[in-house]
Design an enzyme around this catalytic site. Structure first.
Site, short mmCIF file in Angstrom:
data_model
loop_
_atom_site.label_atom_id
_atom_site.label_comp_id
_atom_site.label_asym_id
_atom_site.label_seq_id
_atom_site.Cartn_x
_atom_site.Cartn_y
_atom_site.Cartn_z
N LYS A 1 2.98 1.48 -3.15
CA LYS A 1 2.06 1.95 -4.56
C LYS A 1 1.53 3.27 -4.18
O LYS A 1 1.53 4.21 -5.52
CB LYS A 1 0.65 1.09 -4.13
CG LYS A 1 -0.57 1.25 -5.18
CD LYS A 1 -1.58 0.37 -5.24
CE LYS A 1 -2.39 0.34 -3.67
NZ LYS A 1 -3.19 1.53 -3.29
N ASN A 2 1.31 3.92 -3.15
CA ASN A 2 0.95 5.31 -3.15
C ASN A 2 2.25 6.06 -3.51
O ASN A 2 1.93 7.38 -4.08
CB ASN A 2 0.61 5.55 -1.63
CG ASN A 2 -0.97 5.07 -1.35
OD1 ASN A 2 -1.58 4.52 -2.03
ND2 ASN A 2 -0.98 5.25 0.01
N GLU B 1 0.82 -1.10 -0.03
CA GLU B 1 0.16 -0.05 0.02
C GLU B 1 0.78 1.50 0.05
O GLU B 1 0.64 2.18 -0.81
CB GLU B 1 -0.79 0.00 1.16
CG GLU B 1 -1.95 1.23 1.22
CD GLU B 1 -2.87 1.28 0.12
OE1 GLU B 1 -3.17 2.53 -0.09
OE2 GLU B 1 -3.36 0.20 -0.41
#
Length: 350
Positions: free
Chosen positions: A203-204, A200
């Site tokens: 990815k950000n 997460e």
């Protein structure tokens, strides 16, 4: 294990049902939320069919095992189903979104994480689910942190390439204390939880970097893994646009995202936009007494840090308690803003 698990699941599920009933009426009327509530009521009824007398009965133990498999399948889509109800309510209410809902979701999803760990662990150790070599149930007693970060980075790069046609390089460095090292940093942990968090955050960072190149070049995303005396920390840094201070308090709100809401596509998951990634990742970190924090400088970039306990004896479950204090959080029902801030993004509840 049968006696412990039956008691723990019964208590935890009953608390979740009680808290569901304390949600605002507008949310309880959403069909998706009704479905979730029915799931947990059915699970509590299933658990009520068993008692301590089945502890030494092979037939009852087998039936209990099958029932656990049913429960796990039943709750597979709880996060998505609850999210649909929350999203519908948010569209109806706009900015006037009851603050108790974020409080509830943190507690609800933490309890769900804990219940799935208990059930999965039991099914692996005593049932039909396959155990990974060297693991004890869902626990990896010597989880290589770098390997998990590297795997999460590869998955995030694949997704970034699909959406943008390219992705930044990812630089991973490992330190033990204040010295750079190539040795393995291991921890007693649940691999899937750590992978979820790392994926997460990386990815950000990739999205922020690709969408905001510097002089035409996409700067690398840097990941730092550090083993200290008490903590193992994983920092993900990007040179994206950063996040304004006035928005940072909302980053861990459910259904808040700096990205536009994505179109539904069952083939390839979206890179961002649902607003669940950061709050859920923080819950995974906090579940075993860690944390996830984010520091952003507008115009320069963002650092997101996962903190894990270095010693397994400190990595105990952190669970919500259902008591008079928690009930009061729902019963107050209003939140009055007692600071006068011009241009505040937060609603004033009266």
């Amino acid at each position: 294990s049968y006696g412990f698990l039956h008691q723990e699941l019964s208590i935890r599920v009953s608390h979740m049902v009680k808290e569901l009933h304390m949600l605002p009426d507008a949310l309880l009327q959403q069909s998706s939320v009704k479905l979730v509530k029915d799931m947990y009521l059915k699970t509590f009824e299933d658990l009520s069919d068993f008692d301590e007398s089945g502890m030494y009965n092979e037939q009852i133990l087998g039936k209990f095992m099958r029932k656990l498999q049913d429960i796990k399948r039943r709750h597979q889509t709880v996060v998505e189903t609850m999210a649909e109800g929350i999203l519908e309510l948010k569209k109806e209410s706009g900015d006037r979104f009851d603050p108790s809902i974020n409080y509830f979701l943190d507690r609800f999803y933490t309890s769900r994480i804990a219940i799935r760990v208990l059930i999965s662990n039991h099914l692996i150790l005593f049932g039909p689910e396959e155990e990974c070599p060297g693991h004890y149930g869902v626990i990896d007693p010597s989880l290589d942190v770098h390997d998990i970060v590297d795997d999460a980075a590869s998955s995030a790069k694949y997704l970034c390439n699909h959406h943008y046609g390219n992705s930044p390089s990812i630089e991973i460095q490992t330190y033990c204390g204040n010295e750079k090292t190539k040795k393995e940093i291991s921890v007693v942990y649940i691999a899937s939880h750590l992978h979820h968090m790392c994926f997460e955050l990386i990815k950000n960072a990739l999205r922020a970097s690709v969408e905001n190149p510097m002089d035409g070049d996409v700067p690398p995303v840097k990941v730092l893994i550090v083993q200290g005396d008490r903590d193992i920390s994983i920092r993900v840094s990007d040179r994206g646009p950063g996040i304004p201070m006035r928005l940072q308090d909302r980053l861990f709100d459910y259904h808040y995202s700096t990205a536009p809401e994505p179109e539904k596509d069952s083939r390839i998951p979206p890179l961002a936009g649902f607003g669940y990634g950061l709050p859920l990742s923080r819950l995974y970190a906090r579940y075993l007494n860690g944390n996830l924090r984010l520091v952003s400088i507008e115009g320069y970039g963002t650092d997101a840090v996962i903190y894990l306990q270095n010693f397994s004896e400190n990595a105990s479950e952190v669970l919500p308690l259902f008591n008079k204090t928690s009930q009061a959080k729902y019963q107050i029902g209003t939140m009055v803003q007692d600071w006068n801030v011009a241009g505040s993004l937060r609603p004033i509840w009266t």
